[in-house]
Design a protein around this motif. Structure first.
Motif, short mmCIF file in Angstrom:
data_model
loop_
_atom_site.label_atom_id
_atom_site.label_comp_id
_atom_site.label_asym_id
_atom_site.label_seq_id
_atom_site.Cartn_x
_atom_site.Cartn_y
_atom_site.Cartn_z
N SER A 52 0.83 -1.21 0.00
CA SER A 52 0.00 0.00 0.00
C SER A 52 0.86 1.26 0.00
O SER A 52 0.57 2.22 -0.71
CB SER A 52 -0.94 0.00 1.20
N SER A 53 1.94 1.26 0.76
CA SER A 53 2.83 2.43 0.81
C SER A 53 3.55 2.62 -0.52
O SER A 53 3.70 3.75 -0.99
CB SER A 53 3.85 2.28 1.93
N ALA A 54 4.00 1.53 -1.11
CA ALA A 54 4.69 1.62 -2.40
C ALA A 54 3.75 2.18 -3.47
O ALA A 54 4.13 3.05 -4.26
CB ALA A 54 5.23 0.26 -2.82
N ALA A 55 2.51 1.70 -3.48
CA ALA A 55 1.54 2.18 -4.47
C ALA A 55 1.22 3.65 -4.25
O ALA A 55 1.14 4.43 -5.21
CB ALA A 55 0.27 1.34 -4.41
N TYR A 56 1.05 4.04 -3.00
CA TYR A 56 0.74 5.45 -2.70
C TYR A 56 1.91 6.35 -3.08
O TYR A 56 1.72 7.44 -3.62
CB TYR A 56 0.37 5.62 -1.23
N GLN A 57 3.12 5.87 -2.84
CA GLN A 57 4.29 6.66 -3.21
C GLN A 57 4.36 6.83 -4.73
O GLN A 57 4.67 7.91 -5.22
CB GLN A 57 5.56 5.99 -2.69
N CYS A 58 4.03 5.79 -5.48
CA CYS A 58 3.99 5.91 -6.94
C CYS A 58 2.95 6.94 -7.37
O CYS A 58 3.19 7.75 -8.27
CB CYS A 58 3.69 4.56 -7.58
N LEU A 88 5.65 14.29 -18.31
CA LEU A 88 4.45 13.49 -18.54
C LEU A 88 4.79 12.00 -18.59
O LEU A 88 4.03 11.17 -18.09
CB LEU A 88 3.75 13.94 -19.82
N ARG A 89 5.92 11.67 -19.19
CA ARG A 89 6.31 10.26 -19.23
C ARG A 89 6.54 9.73 -17.82
O ARG A 89 6.10 8.63 -17.47
CB ARG A 89 7.58 10.08 -20.06
N ALA A 90 7.21 10.50 -16.99
CA ALA A 90 7.45 10.08 -15.61
C ALA A 90 6.13 9.91 -14.86
O ALA A 90 5.97 8.97 -14.07
CB ALA A 90 8.35 11.09 -14.90
N ALA A 91 5.18 10.79 -15.12
CA ALA A 91 3.87 10.69 -14.47
C ALA A 91 3.14 9.43 -14.91
O ALA A 91 2.57 8.71 -14.07
CB ALA A 91 3.02 11.92 -14.79
N GLY A 96 1.31 4.08 -13.78
CA GLY A 96 1.24 2.70 -14.24
C GLY A 96 1.80 1.73 -13.21
O GLY A 96 1.28 0.63 -13.02
N GLU A 97 2.86 2.14 -12.54
CA GLU A 97 3.44 1.28 -11.51
C GLU A 97 2.48 1.13 -10.33
O GLU A 97 2.35 0.04 -9.77
CB GLU A 97 4.77 1.85 -11.03
N ALA A 98 1.78 2.19 -9.97
CA ALA A 98 0.78 2.09 -8.90
C ALA A 98 -0.31 1.10 -9.29
O ALA A 98 -0.71 0.25 -8.48
CB ALA A 98 0.18 3.46 -8.60
N ILE A 99 -0.77 1.19 -10.52
CA ILE A 99 -1.81 0.25 -10.99
C ILE A 99 -1.26 -1.17 -10.98
O ILE A 99 -1.94 -2.11 -10.56
CB ILE A 99 -2.29 0.66 -12.39
N TRP A 100 -0.04 -1.35 -11.44
CA TRP A 100 0.61 -2.66 -11.48
C TRP A 100 0.69 -3.26 -10.08
O TRP A 100 0.43 -4.45 -9.88
CB TRP A 100 1.99 -2.48 -12.10
N LEU A 101 1.03 -2.43 -9.09
CA LEU A 101 1.12 -2.92 -7.72
C LEU A 101 -0.24 -3.30 -7.15
O LEU A 101 -0.34 -4.22 -6.34
CB LEU A 101 1.76 -1.85 -6.82
#
Length: 130
Positions: A52-58, A88-91, A96-101
């Motif tokens: 949860s923390s990793a996703a929120y950080q993303c 924008l790419r970084a965003a 995408g990483e948050a969704i992946w997690l």
């Protein structure tokens, strides 16, 4: 960089103005994880590496990059030829990483924990050697 051409398309301007609410939301502590959810189960397995923390950080990284685009276009009033695309790419990558997690995993797998581990190493620049 174009200083004399600071026009932003109306639909882009409307979308970027939405970021203020997201920026405010991400300045708060991360939301509580619902007890009994699969996410709380993942967090309980490895309390020092919470999915949860990793996703929120993303998510906060994505919002921060979008906020930088907004500041560049509306506050600096400068349209750079390439810089907004990097932001924008970084965003998009962070979102995408948050969704992946957070995507559902098959029962009995610890894929989310592995993903969170990879995310933590990438975000903290502590990729293991070897």
């Amino acid at each position: 960089m174009l200083k004399d051409r600071t026009h932003v398309q109306p639909h882009v301007a409307d979308a970027l103005r939405q970021i203020n609410g997201w920026q405010k939301a991400t300045s708060e502590p991360s939301p509580a994880v619902e007890p009994g959810s699969s996410l709380s189960g993942d967090d309980a397995k490895v309390p020092t590496l919470r999915v949860s923390s990793a996703a929120y950080q993303c998510f906060t990284h994505a919002v921060d990059h979008l906020h930088a685009v907004q500041a560049l276009l509306f506050e600096a009033k400068v349209i750079h030829s390439y810089a907004p695309y990097s932001l924008l790419r970084a965003a998009v990558e962070a979102a995408g990483e948050a969704i992946w997690l957070l995507e559902p995993q098959p029962p009995g797998t610890d894929t989310s924990l592995s993903q969170a581990g990879m995310s933590w190493f990438v975000l903290s620049d502590r990729w293991p050697e070897g």
